[in-house]
Design an enzyme around this catalytic site. Structure first.
Site, PDB file in Angstrom:
ATOM      1  N   CYS A 102      50.098 -56.392  19.489  1.00  0.00           N
ATOM      2  CA  CYS A 102      50.949 -57.143  18.600  1.00  0.00           C
ATOM      3  C   CYS A 102      51.915 -58.014  19.384  1.00  0.00           C
ATOM      4  CB  CYS A 102      51.730 -56.195  17.697  1.00  0.00           C
ATOM      5  SG  CYS A 102      50.695 -55.009  16.815  1.00  0.00           S
ATOM      6  N   GLY A 159      37.910 -54.804  33.808  1.00  0.00           N
ATOM      7  CA  GLY A 159      37.992 -54.091  35.078  1.00  0.00           C
ATOM      8  C   GLY A 159      39.180 -54.444  35.950  1.00  0.00           C
TER       9      GLY A 159
END
Length: 614
Positions: free
Chosen positions: A2, A378
């Site tokens: 958010c 990653g």
């Protein structure tokens, strides 16, 4: 995931100034396209934009809890991955929950444990909590700084938000950048706490800030520590594998479609393999996504560090784990699109982009968002396990400068020749770079018995985790959230960071290669073809048409007699970069860098109209 913002003022009544809070909150719509809300009382106002991930129907914010002594209100961004365990513990202590969200766990956790709540959280998060019982604001940021949080003191209080643009929407915050701010822009190292905008501060990773009527205070609640590592290779690999499996499993919790970002390198392949295996237990097939350029594989030219194109390796991993794979192929026109550059600069609030690497990432995120709301990536492994080539280059290792800058420029002395000569002199970039470097090295945790080589290995890892990784995470957060996509980074679990930091360097490179111990720990989920692959960085297009497009755009800027960018950039250097035919000579990287910086600065000055105190 958010966007959050808020305002505290002890000198006035904020209930009648809702329009300012609405303006600040609206800047966060990209971070939270699904819903928005605000809350206010006399001295505090909180805003929230929501990207719904967990408990889609519940979890609306700002979230409040009424107590006998006053209201406690929370605006929260991120994910607490151990929220289920914490909720069970809180229920056992008598708390009742009305939603299934992790937001309510954070709110109830504060009611139970106060500020000590932060020691119990695992995840990526940033939040502001107003305790009406004591008229006190608590700001919190996760241990690695995965989620951003900025604040700016104002008369009688402060404003805060996920991004500077939320603060700049407040009339008490001026868009001013001074010499210190320009130094941060030009250096390319993310100094913890620095926000570039004058008077503004980014809450450092693993910090809390408390504001009450007596003032503002910050403190750290976690830091890397040096400890002895007695485990041998087999035990270390096994323990690391267990930590990674646990992190990926926790981060697969979502009530929306998720996927992985798969380059075909070791790090993204490991995350993809672990995620695919975990989802297979529930009968699900994983989706994966990668980015490529038109003709890139066919015309790829190794340059010593970019040793192989990604596409074939990404496909091999997807086939190995049974993922449904999508390869987004971009052409030079899409990469050079001026709207894309403008969107990237707006997403980051600063001209600190990486050119086509940012542009391709934003376009990838937009494509992924059409199918998934959450992606696993990653980031972090190279910083924690010594993946970059300069970790293994004796000259760079011995250099007294940030190794990634030394590797890029060939010297620890950081000149910025594309700037106006008078500005170069005023900024004193080499001295600033040296100061920042020595400041970081001095903070490196070591043990009294560490050898010189052991200390240097720790310094290099610490520099990357605290000064390089932050920039990578900020880039990923800003560009993904601009597309309404939540990206999770399983390597950036603080337990993995703590363990990796204390692994002796010989174990990191036990077979003479980069990230040897990580290869060992992930061998069971990564195909052999990727295990053998040499590290290759995030791809840049090698298509000359992209650079030619940059040159055309630069000439358009040069044709504007009133272009504000030449208050910063040396016009003659820009002319040379725009008019010199591009090739693959030794000067090409500097030429391309100047063009990208010129265009980013031009867009930034147009978008933000900053007042430059230079």
């Amino acid at each position: 995931m958010c966007g959050i913002t808020g305002w505290v003022s002890y000198d006035g009544d904020l209930t009648g100034r809702r329009h300012l809070l609405d303006r600040m909150t609206a800047t966060m719509t990209g971070r939270g396209p699904d819903a928005g809300g605000t809350w206010s009382d006399r001295h505090a106002a909180l805003g929230h934009r929501r990207l719904s991930i967990i408990d889609l129907e519940g979890g609306a914010q700002p979230m409040t809890a009424a107590t006998a002594d006053g209201t406690v209100a929370l605006t929260y961004s991120g994910e607490v991955y151990n929220f289920r365990e914490l909720r069970a513990e809180l229920r056992a202590r008598g708390h009742r929950f009305t939603t299934a969200s992790d937001t309510e766990v954070v709110l109830r956790g504060y009611l139970e444990w106060g500020d000590a709540l932060v020691d119990r959280l695992t995840g990526m998060y940033a939040f502001g909590l107003w305790d009406g019982r004591t008229e006190r604001l608590l700001l919190v940021r996760d241990r690695l700084g995965i989620k951003p949080l900025y604040f700016h003191p104002t008369p009688g209080g402060l404003v805060f938000g996920s991004e500077p643009k939320a603060l700049l929407a407040h009339p008490d915050v001026r868009a001013v950048v001074d010499l210190d701010g320009l130094r941060e822009i030009m250096l390319g190292v993310k100094t913890p706490g620095a926000a570039v905008w004058k008077g503004m501060r980014e809450l450092p990773p693993a910090h809390v800030a408390v504001l009450d009527r007596t003032g503002l205070r910050e403190r750290s609640y976690w830091q890397l520590r040096a400890t002895e590592h007695a485990d041998g290779r087999e035990v270390t690999g096994g323990h690391l594998a267990a930590l990674l499996e646990g992190s990926v499993s926790e981060q697969l919790v979502a009530d929306v479609p998720l996927c992985t970002l798969l380059s075909g390198g070791l790090d993204s392949s490991a995350i993809t393999g672990l995620a695919a295996r975990e989802l297979a237990y529930g009968g699900e097939a994983l989706r994966s996504f990668s980015v490529d350029f038109v003709g890139h594989s066919e015309h790829f030219v190794p340059d010593g560090h970019n040793v192989s194109p990604d596409t074939a390796y990404a496909r091999a991993v997807a086939d190995h784990v049974g993922a449904r794979h999508t390869n987004l192929v971009l052409d030079p026109a899409a990469l050079a699109d001026e709207e894309v550059r403008r969107a990237c600069v707006a997403a980051r609030d600063l001209p600190i982009g990486r050119g086509d690497m940012d542009h391709s990432l934003l376009l990838l995120f937009r494509a992924v968002r059409a199918h998934s709301t959450v992606a696993l990536s990653g980031e972090g492994a190279d910083e924690m396990f010594g993946g970059y080539w300069w970790f293994h280059d004796p000259a760079v290792r011995a250099s007294t400068g940030f190794p990634w800058l030394t590797a890029a420029t060939g010297t620890a002395r950081q000149e910025r020749a594309f700037l106006r000569p008078d500005l170069q002199k005023a900024l004193e970039m080499p001295e600033f770079a040296e100061h920042r470097y020595r400041e970081a090295v001095a903070a490196t945790p070591v043990l009294d018995g560490d050898s010189a080589d052991r200390r240097r290995a720790r310094e290099l890892l610490y520099l990357h985790v605290t000064r390089s990784l932050g920039g990578m995470l900020d880039r990923k957060d800003r560009l993904s959230m601009a597309a309404g996509l939540e990206v999770r980074v399983p390597f950036c679990d603080h337990r993995i960071v703590e363990y990796a930091y204390n692994i002796p360097w010989p174990l990191h490179v036990f077979d003479g290669r980069e990230k040897s111990i990580l290869r060992e720990a992930t061998r069971h989920v990564v195909p052999e073809v990727v295990q053998r692959r040499t590290k290759s960085p995030y791809p840049m297009t090698q298509d000359i048409r992209y650079v030619e497009a940059l040159q055309r755009q630069a000439r358009e800027v040069l044709a504007r007699p009133d272009a504000a960018v030449f208050a910063l950039v040396d016009r003659q250097a820009a002319i040379r970069a725009a008019d010199t035919p591009w090739d693959t000579s030794a000067n090409a990287p500097g030429q391309r860098l100047l063009l990208e910086k010129l265009l980013d600065l031009d867009v930034w000055l147009d978008l933000y109209r900053p007042e430059l105190e230079i």
